[in-house]
Design an enzyme around this catalytic site. Structure first.
Site, mmCIF file in Angstrom:
data_model
loop_
_atom_site.group_PDB
_atom_site.id
_atom_site.type_symbol
_atom_site.label_atom_id
_atom_site.label_comp_id
_atom_site.label_asym_id
_atom_site.label_seq_id
_atom_site.Cartn_x
_atom_site.Cartn_y
_atom_site.Cartn_z
ATOM 1 N N ASN A 160 0.817 -1.226 0.000
ATOM 2 C CA ASN A 160 0.000 0.000 0.000
ATOM 3 C C ASN A 160 0.849 1.274 0.000
ATOM 4 O OD1 ASN A 160 1.071 0.043 2.529
ATOM 5 N ND2 ASN A 160 -0.854 0.111 3.642
ATOM 6 N N LYS A 161 2.167 1.135 -0.116
ATOM 7 C CA LYS A 161 3.034 2.311 0.035
ATOM 8 C C LYS A 161 3.151 3.114 -1.276
ATOM 9 C CE LYS A 161 4.085 1.749 4.398
ATOM 10 N NZ LYS A 161 2.974 0.901 4.824
ATOM 11 N N ASN A 162 3.759 4.315 -1.197
ATOM 12 C CA ASN A 162 3.841 5.186 -2.391
ATOM 13 C C ASN A 162 4.567 4.509 -3.540
ATOM 14 O OD1 ASN A 162 3.038 6.872 -0.250
ATOM 15 N ND2 ASN A 162 3.696 8.680 -1.379
#
Ligand SMILES: Cc1ncc(COP(=O)(O)O)c(C=O)c1O
Length: 386
Positions: free
Chosen positions: A183-185
């Site tokens: 879910n990270k950038n």
């Protein structure tokens, strides 16, 4: 559950696919040339001399603390408003996490005033989190660290590409720790990175990452002699080239991703800042020196009841939300220690916070629909129309 809007969405295309296929075709899938290239690209991003890829963000935090010799008898100042990994990394080093409150409901990063009040003769490090990709107040925290002989390790899991006064997060302390969870950038599925300008720390991190061995499998493949020594007992926290191929494709797009996130956050802020709605928007009104990476979009409602009602309403409409975060000091695992902690601002924030969907591919019409649904939910709970 079939969501109309998920909290986050993967941004992969043919570039990631091609990178993975090429890696498989190359016959070298464990840590090797692509991992080295990803480390080089990441060091460039953070403006640090070194970047050490590891298996995940939790391993990055743990290894950074371990390599700084933080252990039993030591205290580390951490926020409680963070993912549990921030404190778990301290605990697994044998040290004690000392929880520090956040600045305010509008600035949910570590309070330098509360940090100062919690320094003891055992304090060794400050571990601030750039919550939601909003840089913590590093000027004050770094000054505090310096005047008390402490090291600063940044939990920059939310903050690739974020900057403070033009300086990248990950370069603001002795070490910066990143996560590439799904879910990270930018994501590699699982993965992490430690950034540092300290050459000796970098050397030790590389050693500890792979069992303290002086020669890696990749070194041997390149022709180095097979004999190796073990300089100290370490871990297997290695990264691999399949994930590095994903990371190399993702890092190229990070600037564009973060620009899109910023535009969406601006649109959210514009729509939700009406005084009638009575919301606190931590992503709005950050100081000019802060260039956040906008990992998530948090808002603070007037009460827990309203927060829960809005969350339920959004769920019924197929819009996923979350709470960032249930404070660590409120979990059973911490309560069992018998230590009593009171963090009034953190508790008020966590009781009233709601995270709305945010990802680069989100359309303006999706965002408008989310905003309208939030307004409808607030209208319903308050018995009026917005
Ligand atoms: C603030 C923070 N710290 C640490 C971590 C741990 O990273 P990982 O999940 O890659 O172990 C996360 C990840 O979710 C995080 O959000």
């Amino acid at each position: 559950m079939k969501w109309k809007a998920r909290l986050s969405e993967l941004q992969f295309d043919e570039q990631e696919l091609a990178g993975v296929l090429e890696t498989i075709d190359s016959q070298w899938i464990t840590a090797g040339p692509r991992t080295e290239a990803f480390e080089t690209a990441f060091a460039r991003l953070t403006g640090t001399a070194h970047a050490i890829a590891v298996s995940n963000g939790t391993a990055a935090l743990f290894l950074a603390l371990k390599a700084l010799d933080i252990g039993p008898g030591d205290e580390v100042l951490v926020p409680s408003l963070t993912f549990v990994a921030t404190a778990a990394a301290v605990i697994h080093c044998g040290a004690t996490p000392v929880f520090v409150d956040i600045c305010s409901l509008a600035n949910p990063t570590m309070s330098a005033d509360d940090a100062a009040a919690k320094i003891t003769s055992q304090t060794r490090a400050i571990l601030p989190v750039h919550y939601a990709g909003i840089p913590a107040d590093m000027d004050r925290l770094s000054a505090l660290a310096e005047s008390n002989g402490l090291v600063v390790v940044e939990d920059a899991a939310h903050a690739p590409g974020a900057r403070l006064a033009g300086r990248p997060c990950g370069s603001l302390g002795t070490a910066g720790c990143f996560s590439f969870f799904g879910n990270k950038n930018i994501t590699t599925g699982e993965g992490g990175m430690i950034t540092t300008n300290d050459v000796e720390l970098a050397r030790r991190l590389r050693l500890l990452r792979s069992h303290g061995m002086t020669v890696s499998s990749w070194d041997r493949d390149k022709g180095r002699p097979a004999q190796y020594d073990v300089l100290e007992f370490g871990f297997n926290f290695r990264f691999d080239d399949i994930r590095a191929a994903l990371g190399l494709a993702q890092i190229e797009k990070l600037e564009q991703f973060n620009r899109r996130r910023a535009a969406l956050v601006e649109a959210y802020n514009q729509s939700l800042s009406s005084t009638q709605l009575d919301l606190i928007l931590p992503s709005a009104g950050t100081s000019e020196a802060k260039e956040p990476s906008h990992h998530i979009y948090p808002l603070v409602l007037p009460s827990t009841e309203e927060r829960d009602n809005v969350a339920q309403w959004l769920q019924r409409e197929g819009i996923q939300t979350s709470i960032h975060y249930p404070p660590i000091h409120c979990f059973s695992a911490f309560k069992r220690t018998g230590r009593r902690v009171y963090l009034p601002v953190t508790e008020a924030f966590a009781d009233r916070e709601l995270t709305l969907p945010l990802y680069p591919a989100m359309s303006v019409s999706q965002l408008s629909h989310i905003v309208e649904t939030v307004e409808a939910a607030l209208g319903q709970t308050r018995g009026r129309q917005f």
